[in-house]
Design a protein around this motif. Sequence first.
Motif, PDB file in Angstrom:
ATOM      1  N   HIS A   1       2.453   1.820  -3.571  1.00 49.72           N
ATOM      2  CA  HIS A   1       1.691   2.344  -4.632  1.00 49.72           C
ATOM      3  C   HIS A   1       0.801   3.398  -4.212  1.00 49.72           C
TER       4      HIS A   1
ATOM      5  N   TYR B   1      -3.294   9.937   7.072  1.00 51.65           N
ATOM      6  CA  TYR B   1      -2.347  10.774   6.057  1.00 51.65           C
ATOM      7  C   TYR B   1      -1.316  11.369   6.769  1.00 51.65           C
TER       8      TYR B   1
ATOM      9  N   TYR C   1      -1.279   4.158  -1.651  1.00 49.99           N
ATOM     10  CA  TYR C   1      -2.528   4.107  -1.133  1.00 49.99           C
ATOM     11  C   TYR C   1      -2.631   4.825   0.393  1.00 49.99           C
TER      12      TYR C   1
ATOM     13  N   ARG D   1       0.814  -1.089  -0.168  1.00 49.76           N
ATOM     14  CA  ARG D   1      -0.118  -0.114   0.060  1.00 49.76           C
ATOM     15  C   ARG D   1       0.880   1.152   0.027  1.00 49.76           C
TER      16      ARG D   1
END
Length: 101
Positions: free
Chosen positions: A30, A43, A32, A27
């Motif tokens: 890539h 985040y 995500y 994740r």
Amino acid sequence: MIQSLGPVLGIIVVAAVAGWVITTWMRIRHGYPLDGAWGQAVYPRKNDEAVERVKLLTQENAQLRAEIGSIKDRLANVERIVTDEAHSLTREIEQLRGKTN
């Protein structure tokens, strides 16, 4: 029976942890978003200072790129003048004038 389940449970726990690590790595790789402990998205936090710093660096970068562009143009003009045959001819004439005076 409990002694025979111990290694099986150990293998299951190791496989689950390894799967979680691999999934998290994929994740991140890539792009995500990651999940927190309760499923909320994690985040990177943006504070006002970091945002302002990025703006200032972006402006400075644009100014420096413009300055480099103008320096490249000026350098091209200087190179053209120096390598110009008329300039070398003028220089040779001036040298000859200096010798006769």
